[in-house]
Motif scaffolding. Structure first.
Motif, PDB file in Angstrom:
ATOM      1  N   VAL A   1      17.150  34.503  79.868  1.00 27.67           N
ATOM      2  CA  VAL A   1      16.805  33.092  80.120  1.00 27.67           C
ATOM      3  C   VAL A   1      15.984  32.556  78.960  1.00 27.67           C
ATOM      4  O   VAL A   1      16.231  31.448  78.453  1.00 27.67           O
ATOM      5  N   PHE A   2      14.995  33.344  78.529  1.00 19.67           N
ATOM      6  CA  PHE A   2      14.099  32.888  77.472  1.00 19.67           C
ATOM      7  C   PHE A   2      14.860  32.600  76.182  1.00 19.67           C
ATOM      8  O   PHE A   2      14.692  31.556  75.559  1.00 19.67           O
ATOM      9  N   TRP A   3      15.718  33.537  75.782  1.00 18.40           N
ATOM     10  CA  TRP A   3      16.398  33.343  74.503  1.00 18.40           C
ATOM     11  C   TRP A   3      17.517  32.317  74.586  1.00 18.40           C
ATOM     12  O   TRP A   3      17.916  31.759  73.568  1.00 18.40           O
ATOM     13  N   PHE A   4      18.020  32.042  75.787  1.00 21.24           N
ATOM     14  CA  PHE A   4      19.009  30.960  75.898  1.00 21.24           C
ATOM     15  C   PHE A   4      18.372  29.632  75.494  1.00 21.24           C
ATOM     16  O   PHE A   4      19.036  28.741  74.979  1.00 21.24           O
ATOM     17  N   TYR A   5      17.040  29.518  75.741  1.00 18.10           N
ATOM     18  CA  TYR A   5      16.317  28.353  75.230  1.00 18.10           C
ATOM     19  C   TYR A   5      15.857  28.597  73.795  1.00 18.10           C
ATOM     20  O   TYR A   5      16.015  27.750  72.920  1.00 18.10           O
ATOM     21  N   SER A   6      15.268  29.756  73.575  1.00 16.14           N
ATOM     22  CA  SER A   6      14.453  29.906  72.366  1.00 16.14           C
ATOM     23  C   SER A   6      15.272  30.126  71.102  1.00 16.14           C
ATOM     24  O   SER A   6      14.769  29.873  70.016  1.00 16.14           O
ATOM     25  N   HIS A   7      16.508  30.599  71.224  1.00 17.29           N
ATOM     26  CA  HIS A   7      17.255  30.603  69.966  1.00 17.29           C
ATOM     27  C   HIS A   7      17.645  29.181  69.570  1.00 17.29           C
ATOM     28  O   HIS A   7      17.408  28.788  68.428  1.00 17.29           O
ATOM     29  N   PRO A   8      18.210  28.390  70.504  1.00 15.15           N
ATOM     30  CA  PRO A   8      18.416  26.978  70.122  1.00 15.15           C
ATOM     31  C   PRO A   8      17.112  26.302  69.667  1.00 15.15           C
ATOM     32  O   PRO A   8      17.139  25.404  68.833  1.00 15.15           O
ATOM     33  N   ALA A   9      15.966  26.773  70.193  1.00 17.06           N
ATOM     34  CA  ALA A   9      14.694  26.164  69.774  1.00 17.06           C
ATOM     35  C   ALA A   9      14.443  26.344  68.281  1.00 17.06           C
ATOM     36  O   ALA A   9      13.764  25.533  67.657  1.00 17.06           O
ATOM     37  N   VAL A  10      15.001  27.399  67.705  1.00 17.79           N
ATOM     38  CA  VAL A  10      14.870  27.561  66.248  1.00 17.79           C
ATOM     39  C   VAL A  10      15.507  26.355  65.562  1.00 17.79           C
ATOM     40  O   VAL A  10      14.975  25.809  64.591  1.00 17.79           O
ATOM     41  N   TYR A  11      16.642  25.910  66.090  1.00 22.66           N
ATOM     42  CA  TYR A  11      17.308  24.746  65.484  1.00 22.66           C
ATOM     43  C   TYR A  11      16.577  23.457  65.829  1.00 22.66           C
ATOM     44  O   TYR A  11      16.623  22.502  65.060  1.00 22.66           O
ATOM     45  N   ILE A  12      15.887  23.447  66.993  1.00 22.44           N
ATOM     46  CA  ILE A  12      15.038  22.290  67.298  1.00 22.44           C
ATOM     47  C   ILE A  12      13.984  22.151  66.207  1.00 22.44           C
ATOM     48  O   ILE A  12      13.612  21.048  65.810  1.00 22.44           O
ATOM     49  N   MET A  13      13.511  23.295  65.712  1.00 27.04           N
ATOM     50  CA  MET A  13      12.447  23.257  64.708  1.00 27.04           C
ATOM     51  C   MET A  13      12.962  22.997  63.299  1.00 27.04           C
ATOM     52  O   MET A  13      12.229  22.479  62.465  1.00 27.04           O
ATOM     53  N   VAL A  14      14.204  23.362  63.035  1.00 25.20           N
ATOM     54  CA  VAL A  14      14.634  23.288  61.637  1.00 25.20           C
ATOM     55  C   VAL A  14      15.624  22.141  61.367  1.00 25.20           C
ATOM     56  O   VAL A  14      15.699  21.636  60.239  1.00 25.20           O
ATOM     57  N   LEU A  15      16.367  21.711  62.389  1.00 21.06           N
ATOM     58  CA  LEU A  15      17.344  20.639  62.131  1.00 21.06           C
ATOM     59  C   LEU A  15      16.693  19.346  61.612  1.00 21.06           C
ATOM     60  O   LEU A  15      17.218  18.727  60.673  1.00 21.06           O
ATOM     61  N   PRO A  16      15.561  18.899  62.207  1.00 21.73           N
ATOM     62  CA  PRO A  16      14.946  17.695  61.623  1.00 21.73           C
ATOM     63  C   PRO A  16      14.556  17.913  60.166  1.00 21.73           C
ATOM     64  O   PRO A  16      14.621  16.979  59.354  1.00 21.73           O
ATOM     65  N   GLY A  17      14.169  19.143  59.833  1.00 23.45           N
ATOM     66  CA  GLY A  17      13.850  19.452  58.437  1.00 23.45           C
ATOM     67  C   GLY A  17      15.081  19.307  57.559  1.00 23.45           C
ATOM     68  O   GLY A  17      15.005  18.788  56.437  1.00 23.45           O
ATOM     69  N   PHE A  18      16.234  19.726  58.074  1.00 18.92           N
ATOM     70  CA  PHE A  18      17.489  19.523  57.330  1.00 18.92           C
ATOM     71  C   PHE A  18      17.697  18.025  57.060  1.00 18.92           C
ATOM     72  O   PHE A  18      18.107  17.630  55.972  1.00 18.92           O
TER      73      PHE A  18
END
Lengths: 195, 573
Positions: free
Chosen positions: B251-268
């Motif tokens: 459950v945690f990683w189903f959120y938290s891996h996409p969360a990596v993209y939450i953190m980096v996509l705006p940077g892109f």
């Protein structure tokens, strides 16, 4: 009689009001798509726990029929809510009140029945499954109660003369959020009783 | 041929409504104030998270236990460091940029739901305080991943419960903010701006918001069960009573891996803006960059189990290995597009551009080590070692944080109307870049040599590399204060930037700096290609804009970049 209070006069929406309405509609739709994921999460957890809990006890006829009846009542409330919305959009206020009351009664009956089912938890011997069963029913009931309270408030607002064909947003939001309650329960029902 | 329209019909630039510091300390529904509130709050927590990082590295200077009282205290350090940096620094900071810039880039007066926007922000300070107050109640100590049974049976005190409630609040804030972004981007674009005329930062925020609204509720469901395990006596994750600890991890990683993209996509998104503006070149592969953001959002939901290769059913390892490698493809598309964007450009090596290039180079390293970790045979060897720590810091510091710095240097003139000092900016960049590399690159070696993560005491043979890492990290920590000093210095000196000091074509620059309360006077007209630099049409558009809004760099004879590289033809703009 509440139905005799005259509705708001019809008027054309300004451009800003049209955008605001569009925004609200999009918000509710995206919110529904988003928040259903909590229910998906709990459903996945229930499936996983069932897989590790061993066979579930067979339910007796009452334990099957009562939730089925409550679910049918809930499905029926979708139709009554939809009829209410159509009625208010056509300025048929009397018809709106009739169907909105049906929706409230059916929804209220569903919540009471399911809380009773939860109290007489049929899975008491299976620790985790019994717990997730309770969590799912209560979690859903909380949503049904909050959105049901909103629908009661819509009824009261309408009784004060609010809403009409040019301003049906309150009713539309209530109905759409109620559809969400129904979809969330259908998901849970499928996991808890069908598959 | 682009239409040359006056960007702001009938503009009347005025000084009315100047903001004071007090305006940023209270409830406001203005997206610009909220954006600054997000950013300042995030910077505050960045300092706290950074201080915790310094404590961690001080502890690891020697193999013995020096700073932390015991292993539990050390666990609390890295738990809070990770949580604060992710949930209270990077995610809110990106939301701050989004809040400030998205309505401006769309030519809108505000977000679709200003009140909801303010409410989403004001959930963050109490959540942060609640999390930190855990120190008085037995701080959370199960890592930012909060794996049971560490977070249930072996976390005494209420700090871990407070941690979970705080994450719940932060998740709610994140979801409300994302809903607002999606509605704003879908419904409030001006006439003439289709999806494929939107700035790439807006695309990035759209993709990020889609991830947030789909993934964060999943974490909310899991956190609810975790809290019930801690306070209500349930046993979903309690192995002693038949619960399943791996259930939480899924459950945690189903959120938290996409969360990596939450953190980096705006940077892109920020990088696309910064590189194009400061290289004076059209973005190479606009559609590829825009759609690759959406591809990352989609594929990001199919890779979560690579965090659990060591405990995963063997038959599932290969499918997750494949999806984890596939996600490198859209990311690679972006990297090549950015290289294509700066290739042959008239590059201004100012602070924003340097940090942009720094991001590009360091993020590539994080991406490559990510592909290495996606390979099951390699992952099994370095799982839970410093290699993993190195990888995610290259992604989150080398990626997200360097992008944030680039964004700060790029948009600071818009937000404050003043210029940051370029010399200090370059000092900041070089100290950060070099010390960042020496902080995190040796961790790859430590991991491959077998040093496990999350330990306060380690084998003596790792000391040399650990000392290099620690000393470099202290420099990295100090370098951050150059930026903070530069910000204060800029606000005191007030060297005027003018409306469009970088001569950029996106709409946030087509208004005064800082923008007036309702952003624009009249309806701004977007230029048909937000990155159409190097054309005569763009030159004429910018000249028309300058005629209406006034000159940028008003205190200088000429913009330094132009003075350095005089252009013989106007088509160089």
């Amino acid at each position: 009689m509440t139905q005799q209070i005259s509705p708001m006069p019809e008027r054309k929406l300004t451009r800003d009001e049209v955008i605001a309405l569009k925004n609200k509609r999009t918000l509710v739709t995206v919110f529904q798509i988003s928040w259903i994921m909590v229910f998906v999460c709990l459903a996945v957890v229930a499936i996983q726990i069932r897989g590790t809990s061993g066979p579930l006890p067979a339910l007796n006829a009452i334990q099957v029929i009562v939730p089925l009846g409550a679910t049918l009542a809930l499905l029926g409330s979708v139709w009554t809510a939809w009829q209410s919305l159509k009625a208010i959009q056509a300025d048929q206020r009397a018809r709106f009140f009739v169907f909105w009351r049906y929706t409230l009664v059916l929804g209220g009956a569903f919540i009471l029945v399911m809380l009773a089912v939860m109290a007489f938890n049929p899975y008491g011997d299976l620790l985790q499954y019994s717990q997730i069963f309770r969590v799912m029913v209560v979690y859903h009931a909380l949503h049904a109660l909050v959105i049901g309270a909103w629908m009661v408030q819509v009824y009261r607002n309408a009784a004060q003369g609010a809403y009409g064909s040019s301003d049906a947003w309150g009713v539309e939001a209530g109905a759409k959020l109620w559809y969400f309650v129904v979809i969330a329960w259908v998901l849970f029902y499928a996991v808890l009783y069908v598959f | 041929m682009a239409t040359i329209s006056a960007p702001l019909p009938g503009i009347q630039v005025s000084e009315e409504g100047k903001l004071r510091i007090g305006d940023y300390l209270k409830w406001s529904v203005d997206h610009k104030i909220i954006g600054v509130q997000y950013a300042v709050t995030a910077l505050f927590f960045f300092i706290i998270g950074g201080a915790l990082a310094m404590a961690i590295r001080w502890e690891l200077l020697t193999p013995a236990l020096d700073v932390a009282a015991d292993g539990t205290a050390y666990n609390q350090f890295f738990t809070m460091h990770g949580t604060v940096m992710i949930f209270l620094w990077i995610i809110p900071m990106m939301a701050g940029f989004g809040n400030y810039l998205v309505p401006l880039m769309l030519g809108a007066k505000d977000m679709a739901f200003p009140w909801l926007n303010a409410f989403a922000f004001w959930l963050i300070p109490p959540a942060g305080v609640l999390m930190i107050l855990g120190y008085f109640a037995g701080q959370a100590q199960a890592g930012w991943t909060a794996y049971p049974p560490l977070s249930t049976m072996f976390s005494d005190g209420d700090g871990q419960t407070m941690w979970a409630i705080a994450i719940h609040l932060l998740g709610a804030s994140s979801i409300l903010g994302a809903l607002n972004f999606i509605v704003t981007i879908r419904n409030m674009r001006p006439e003439g701006m289709g999806y494929f005329q939107m700035p790439l930062f807006v695309w990035a925020m759209l993709a990020t918001s889609i991830i947030i609204v789909m993934a964060t509720p999943f974490l909310a469901g899991g956190l609810t069960l975790l809290i019930l395990d801690r306070v209500a006596g349930t046993a979903f994750f309690n192995p002693a009573q038949g619960g399943d600890v791996l259930l939480w991890q899924n459950v945690f990683w189903f959120y938290s891996h996409p969360a990596v993209y939450i953190m980096v996509l705006p940077g892109f998104g920020m990088l696309s803006e910064v590189l194009s503006v400061h290289a004076r070149k059209n973005v190479f592969g606009y559609r590829a960059i825009a759609l690759s953001s959406m591809a990352i959002a989609l594929v990001g939901f199919t890779v979560w189990a690579h965090h659990m290769f060591t405990s995963l059913t063997p038959s599932l390892r290969i499918p997750f290995m494949v999806t984890s490698m596939i996600i490198a493809v859209p990311t690679g598309i972006k990297i090549f597009s950015w290289i294509g964007t700066i290739w042959g450009g008239k590059i201004r090596f100012n602070s924003a551009m340097l940090f942009g290039l720094g991001f590009l180079s360091m993020f590539v390293i994080g991406g490559i080590s990510g592909v290495m970790l996606a390979a099951v045979p390699f992952d099994l060897h370095v799982h839970d070692t410093y290699f993993v720590v190195s990888h995610f810091h290259f992604v989150l510091y080398g990626g997200s944080v360097l992008a944030i710095y680039a964004g700060i240097y790029h948009w600071w003139p818009k937000v404050t109307g003043t210029l940051l000092n370029e010399s200090m900016g370059k000092w900041h960049f070089w100290l950060t870049y070099v010390s960042f590399f020496f902080t995190f690159f040796p961790m790859h070696l430590l991991g491959m040599l077998g040093m496990p993560r999350r330990v306060a005491v380690y084998a003596p043979e790792f000391q040399t590399l650990n000392s290099i890492v620690s000393f470099a990290s202290f420099v990295l920590g100090i370098s951050t204060f150059i930026l903070l000093y530069n910000m204060v210095y800029s606000l005191i000196k007030r060297k005027q930037a003018g409306p469009n000091p970088w001569r950029a074509l996106t709409l946030e620059w087509a208004t005064s700096s800082p923008p007036p309360a309702h952003n624009f006077h009249g309806d701004p007209v977007p230029y048909k290609n937000p990155y159409g630099y190097g054309t005569e049409a763009a030159y004429r558009y910018l000249e028309a804009q300058e005629a209406e809004l006034g000159k940028s760099w008003p205190n200088l004879e000429e913009e330094p970049a132009r003075a350095l590289k005089p252009s013989s033809s106007p088509a160089g703009d």
